[in-house]
Design a protein around this motif. Structure first.
Motif, PDB file in Angstrom:
ATOM      1  N   ARG A  93      17.470  11.337 -19.443  1.00 54.03           N
ATOM      2  CA  ARG A  93      17.549   9.927 -19.805  1.00 54.03           C
ATOM      3  C   ARG A  93      17.764   9.017 -18.618  1.00 54.03           C
ATOM      4  N   LEU A  94      18.209   9.584 -17.511  1.00 52.94           N
ATOM      5  CA  LEU A  94      18.441   8.787 -16.304  1.00 52.94           C
ATOM      6  C   LEU A  94      17.187   8.678 -15.445  1.00 52.94           C
ATOM      7  N   PHE A  95      16.051   9.169 -15.943  1.00 50.65           N
ATOM      8  CA  PHE A  95      14.846   9.194 -15.122  1.00 50.65           C
ATOM      9  C   PHE A  95      14.519   7.803 -14.568  1.00 50.65           C
ATOM     10  N   GLY A  96      14.505   6.800 -15.439  1.00 47.49           N
ATOM     11  CA  GLY A  96      14.138   5.455 -14.997  1.00 47.49           C
ATOM     12  C   GLY A  96      15.065   4.935 -13.918  1.00 47.49           C
ATOM     13  N   VAL A  97      16.372   5.208 -14.070  1.00 50.05           N
ATOM     14  CA  VAL A  97      17.358   4.743 -13.092  1.00 50.05           C
ATOM     15  C   VAL A  97      17.173   5.467 -11.763  1.00 50.05           C
ATOM     16  N   VAL A  98      17.063   6.800 -11.831  1.00 56.37           N
ATOM     17  CA  VAL A  98      16.901   7.589 -10.609  1.00 56.37           C
ATOM     18  C   VAL A  98      15.585   7.234  -9.919  1.00 56.37           C
ATOM     19  N   TYR A  99      14.543   7.056 -10.718  1.00 57.65           N
ATOM     20  CA  TYR A  99      13.239   6.678 -10.164  1.00 57.65           C
ATOM     21  C   TYR A  99      13.319   5.327  -9.453  1.00 57.65           C
ATOM     22  N   GLY A 100      13.905   4.356 -10.114  1.00 59.29           N
ATOM     23  CA  GLY A 100      14.023   3.028  -9.527  1.00 59.29           C
ATOM     24  C   GLY A 100      14.846   3.022  -8.257  1.00 59.29           C
TER      25      GLY A 100
ATOM     26  N   ASP B  66       0.830  -1.202   0.000  1.00 55.43           N
ATOM     27  CA  ASP B  66       0.000   0.000   0.000  1.00 55.43           C
ATOM     28  C   ASP B  66       0.867   1.255   0.000  1.00 55.43           C
ATOM     29  N   VAL B  67       1.783   1.332   0.959  1.00 54.59           N
ATOM     30  CA  VAL B  67       2.626   2.524   1.081  1.00 54.59           C
ATOM     31  C   VAL B  67       3.599   2.628  -0.082  1.00 54.59           C
ATOM     32  N   LEU B  68       4.082   1.492  -0.579  1.00 59.04           N
ATOM     33  CA  LEU B  68       5.003   1.532  -1.718  1.00 59.04           C
ATOM     34  C   LEU B  68       4.325   2.177  -2.932  1.00 59.04           C
ATOM     35  N   GLY B  69       3.055   1.871  -3.157  1.00 58.67           N
ATOM     36  CA  GLY B  69       2.341   2.517  -4.251  1.00 58.67           C
ATOM     37  C   GLY B  69       2.276   4.020  -4.072  1.00 58.67           C
ATOM     38  N   MET B  70       2.066   4.477  -2.834  1.00 64.48           N
ATOM     39  CA  MET B  70       2.049   5.916  -2.560  1.00 64.48           C
ATOM     40  C   MET B  70       3.412   6.538  -2.832  1.00 64.48           C
ATOM     41  N   TYR B  71       4.467   5.809  -2.487  1.00 65.37           N
ATOM     42  CA  TYR B  71       5.818   6.289  -2.798  1.00 65.37           C
ATOM     43  C   TYR B  71       6.023   6.423  -4.310  1.00 65.37           C
ATOM     44  N   LEU B  72       5.529   5.448  -5.061  1.00 64.23           N
ATOM     45  CA  LEU B  72       5.694   5.496  -6.516  1.00 64.23           C
ATOM     46  C   LEU B  72       5.119   6.780  -7.094  1.00 64.23           C
ATOM     47  N   LEU B  73       3.946   7.185  -6.616  1.00 60.93           N
ATOM     48  CA  LEU B  73       3.311   8.391  -7.140  1.00 60.93           C
ATOM     49  C   LEU B  73       4.033   9.649  -6.668  1.00 60.93           C
ATOM     50  N   ALA B  74       4.394   9.704  -5.391  1.00 61.73           N
ATOM     51  CA  ALA B  74       5.060  10.892  -4.862  1.00 61.73           C
ATOM     52  C   ALA B  74       6.428  11.098  -5.507  1.00 61.73           C
ATOM     53  N   VAL B  75       7.185  10.018  -5.705  1.00 65.22           N
ATOM     54  CA  VAL B  75       8.499  10.133  -6.346  1.00 65.22           C
ATOM     55  C   VAL B  75       8.347  10.556  -7.807  1.00 65.22           C
ATOM     56  N   LEU B  76       7.325  10.057  -8.483  1.00 70.29           N
ATOM     57  CA  LEU B  76       7.066  10.495  -9.855  1.00 70.29           C
ATOM     58  C   LEU B  76       6.826  11.994  -9.907  1.00 70.29           C
ATOM     59  N   MET B  77       5.997  12.511  -9.012  1.00 74.31           N
ATOM     60  CA  MET B  77       5.728  13.945  -8.975  1.00 74.31           C
ATOM     61  C   MET B  77       7.000  14.743  -8.729  1.00 74.31           C
ATOM     62  N   LEU B  78       7.830  14.254  -7.817  1.00 77.11           N
ATOM     63  CA  LEU B  78       9.062  14.962  -7.466  1.00 77.11           C
ATOM     64  C   LEU B  78      10.047  14.971  -8.623  1.00 77.11           C
ATOM     65  N   LEU B  79      10.303  13.802  -9.201  1.00 76.44           N
ATOM     66  CA  LEU B  79      11.321  13.704 -10.245  1.00 76.44           C
ATOM     67  C   LEU B  79      10.868  14.307 -11.572  1.00 76.44           C
ATOM     68  N   TYR B  80       9.564  14.355 -11.801  1.00 76.13           N
ATOM     69  CA  TYR B  80       9.086  14.920 -13.062  1.00 76.13           C
ATOM     70  C   TYR B  80       9.535  16.366 -13.215  1.00 76.13           C
ATOM     71  N   ARG B  81       9.539  17.114 -12.122  1.00 75.28           N
ATOM     72  CA  ARG B  81       9.992  18.514 -12.207  1.00 75.28           C
ATOM     73  C   ARG B  81      11.503  18.645 -12.029  1.00 75.28           C
ATOM     74  N   LEU B  82      12.145  17.677 -11.412  1.00 77.31           N
ATOM     75  CA  LEU B  82      13.608  17.723 -11.329  1.00 77.31           C
ATOM     76  C   LEU B  82      14.245  17.345 -12.660  1.00 77.31           C
TER      77      LEU B  82
END
Length: 226
Positions: A113-120, A93-109
């Motif tokens: 090309r390293l997005f997938g690596v940094v996200y993971g 449950d919480v991991l899914g919430m992390y997935l969305l919050a990290v997406l929001m954060l990194l999208y503006r950072l």
């Protein structure tokens, strides 16, 4: 399967046990909190809706699969969590919430090309913290989400002509209302344990609507003029 009362007994209990939100625990059932479990599927509906949205010229287009994954995992993980009140359910449950919050954060950072690596790597780090230090889960989520909101508000102030601020602010308002209901439920201020109308269930539904509004906001963004 013939003994629903004992189906989850061998599982490690969630951190919230024995006081997991207002809804009464149905110890005799495979689904321990039915209202909270069923309402979690609102996120699954949002994920399926996002999956079927037509492609747009928005800069967010390459990141939409990350959003779909996050929404689906939130919904399924939350349903698992409230059905079982297990630590495994809490983790997903919480991991899914992390997935969305990290997406929001990194999208503006914009790590490019390293997005997938940094996200993971970011999600993996949060997952490890969630497993070994579960009591930090809400603080880490809040820090990530507030950082993402701050970056988005700064971007909105700089690039307002290309954005639809009403969608983002509307999503924030929905989320704020959802959080207020979560807090009232968690503290027992608004609580009827036997009712199907649960504050935590409304948190799920309003949170899903906030996520859908966020996706509309991202996909409505116009690319900068060349």
């Amino acid at each position: 399967m013939d003994n629903p009362a004992g189906f989850w007994e061998g599982w490690r209990a969630a951190s919230c046990v024995p006081g997991c939100f207002c809804e009464a625990v149905r110890a005799e059932s495979w689904v321990r909190q039915p209202a909270n479990t069923l309402s979690s599927l609102a996120f699954v509906l949002v994920g399926l809706w996002a999956l079927r949205q037509p492609s747009s010229p928005s800069p967010f287009r390459p990141y939409r699969p990350y959003f779909v994954l996050a929404a689906l995992l939130i919904g399924l993980g939350s349903a698992f969590y409230h059905a079982s009140l297990s630590f495994a359910g809490q983790f997903w449950d919480v991991l899914g919430m992390y997935l969305l919050a990290v997406l929001m954060l990194l999208y503006r950072l914009r790590p490019g090309r390293l997005f997938g690596v940094v996200y993971g790597l970011s999600v993996a780090g949060l997952a490890l913290a969630l497993w070994f230090w579960p009591d930090l889960r809400r603080w880490l989520f809040a820090a990530t989400l507030l950082g993402a909101i701050g970056l988005e508000l700064r971007h909105l102030g700089r690039h307002r002509p290309r954005l639809r601020p009403g969608l983002f602010l509307g999503g924030l308002a929905l989320y704020a209302l959802a959080f207020a209901l979560w807090a009232l439920d968690a503290t027992g201020t608004l609580c009827n344990p036997q009712s199907w109308l649960q504050g935590h269930a409304l948190w799920h539904v309003l949170g899903a609507l906030a996520a859908a509004t966020l996706l509309r906001y991202y996909t409505s963004e116009r690319a900068p003029a060349q």
